[in-house]
Design an enzyme around this catalytic site. Sequence first.
Site, mmCIF file in Angstrom:
data_model
loop_
_atom_site.group_PDB
_atom_site.id
_atom_site.type_symbol
_atom_site.label_atom_id
_atom_site.label_comp_id
_atom_site.label_asym_id
_atom_site.label_seq_id
_atom_site.Cartn_x
_atom_site.Cartn_y
_atom_site.Cartn_z
ATOM 1 N N LYS A 111 59.867 53.850 10.724
ATOM 2 C CA LYS A 111 59.766 52.407 10.452
ATOM 3 C C LYS A 111 60.826 51.924 9.475
ATOM 4 O O LYS A 111 61.322 50.808 9.595
ATOM 5 C CB LYS A 111 58.370 52.050 9.928
ATOM 6 C CG LYS A 111 57.308 52.099 11.020
ATOM 7 C CD LYS A 111 56.071 51.296 10.633
ATOM 8 C CE LYS A 111 55.108 51.216 11.810
ATOM 9 N NZ LYS A 111 53.813 50.627 11.458
ATOM 10 N N LYS A 138 55.944 52.784 25.118
ATOM 11 C CA LYS A 138 54.546 52.365 25.148
ATOM 12 C C LYS A 138 54.442 50.842 25.110
ATOM 13 O O LYS A 138 55.339 50.163 24.592
ATOM 14 C CB LYS A 138 53.749 53.032 24.028
ATOM 15 C CG LYS A 138 54.006 52.525 22.639
ATOM 16 C CD LYS A 138 52.908 53.027 21.682
ATOM 17 C CE LYS A 138 52.848 52.115 20.471
ATOM 18 N NZ LYS A 138 51.603 52.161 19.734
ATOM 19 N N LYS A 144 52.923 45.614 20.681
ATOM 20 C CA LYS A 144 52.915 44.255 20.139
ATOM 21 C C LYS A 144 54.314 43.764 19.828
ATOM 22 O O LYS A 144 54.596 42.581 19.888
ATOM 23 C CB LYS A 144 52.165 44.230 18.797
ATOM 24 C CG LYS A 144 50.705 44.474 18.855
ATOM 25 C CD LYS A 144 50.234 44.694 17.411
ATOM 26 C CE LYS A 144 48.769 45.038 17.360
ATOM 27 N NZ LYS A 144 48.411 45.578 16.036
#
Length: 332
Positions: A114, A197, A200
Site C-alpha cells: 500500500k 480481484k 472497490k
Amino acid sequence: SFTPRVFSGIQPTGNLHLGNYLGALKRFVDWQARDAETIYCMVDLHAITVWQDPADLQKSTRELCAGFIAAGLDPENSILINQSQVPEHAQLAWVFNCVARMGWMQRMTQFKDKAGKNAQNASLGLFAYPALMAADILVYHATHVPVGEDQKQHLELTRDIATKFNHDYGVDFFPITEPVIEGAGTRVMSLRDGSKKMSKSDVSDASRINLTDDADTIAKKIRKAKTDPDALPSEVAGLSDRAEAKNLVNIFAALNNQSVEEVLADVGGKQFSEFKPMLAELAVAKMSPITTEMARLMEHQDEIDKILARGAERARAITAPILRQTYDIIGM
Ligand code: ADP
Ligand code: NA
C-alpha cells in the site's frame, strides 16, 4: 458449551461490490445464523490511514451499514458498529503499539504494497494499522475472525501481540485467536480482467457489480463481461487457463449456493451468449432485494444512525470492562 465470538470488519471506502458480498457479507450472515455471538464493524479508523474526503467517509459509512443490513445482518442479533464510536478500539491499539515491535511491523507485506515506493510519505497510521486490527479483535476477546487470505499475516501478528502481552505481564488474558480464512474459491475477480480481484478501488466501474447498481446495470455489466470464444466445459479442469470463464462460473455457483461441479453439469457445452443471460437473471434475482433495501435505508439515515448508536452501546458493554482489566494488568 463454548459460544464462539466472531469479529470482522470492512472499511467504509465506498463502492461496496459483489466480491465484498460473496466473500464477506454473505459469510457474516452465515455466522449470524449459527450459535455464535457476532460483531461486525465499519472500520472508519482504518479507512483514514489513507486520505478520505470527510463527506464521502460519512456517506460510505452509512452506506456500508445499509449494506450489512440489506445483506441480511440483523442489528438485534449481530452487534453492528462503527469503529470510531467505540473508543476502546483506539485505546487498546495504543497499548498494542507499545507491545508490537518495529521489526514485526516492518515485515507486513500489505504495508509495503500500500505504501509503494514512497514509504517515507505514508502515514504513521498505515504503518501501525495491524496493531489497531489486533485491538479490534482482542478488545472483544474474539475467538473467530473470518477474513480473506490477504489478512492472514495481520492475524498472525494479532496472535504475536496477544502472546507477548500475556508473557510480558505474566497473565493469561488475551486469547490466541483462530483465523477463519475464506477459501480462494470465494475470490471474485474483475469482470474486465480475470487476473485482478474485483475491487472497490478499480478505476473501471464496469469491472465490478456495485451493491448500488440497479437491475439493468447489473445485467448490462454481466453481458459485457470479458470472456473467451469457447463453449463452457463440463469438467472443472476445463476452466484452468480460462480466468474470465472460471470467474463467471464461480459467481454463478456462489450466488446459487451450488458447487462449480454442479453448475458445469448443467451448463457444460453452452456458449457464453446463452450462459451470460442466465447469470444476469440469477444475479439480478439475488442482488435486487439487497440493492433495493440498501437504497431504502439510505433514504432513512436516522434509522442507520440509531442502529449504530445502539450497536456502540452494546459493544461498549463488552469493550469497556476488557480495557479496564487491561489497564489494571498494566498498572494504570
Ligand atoms: P476492497 O479490496 O475491494 O477494497 P476490502 O479490502 O475492504 O475490499 O475487503 C472487505 C472484505 O471483502 C474483506 O473480507 C475481503 O476479503 C472481502 N473481499 C474484497 N474483495 C473481494 C473479492 N474480490 N472477492 C471476495 N472477497 C472480497
Ligand atoms: Na449471532
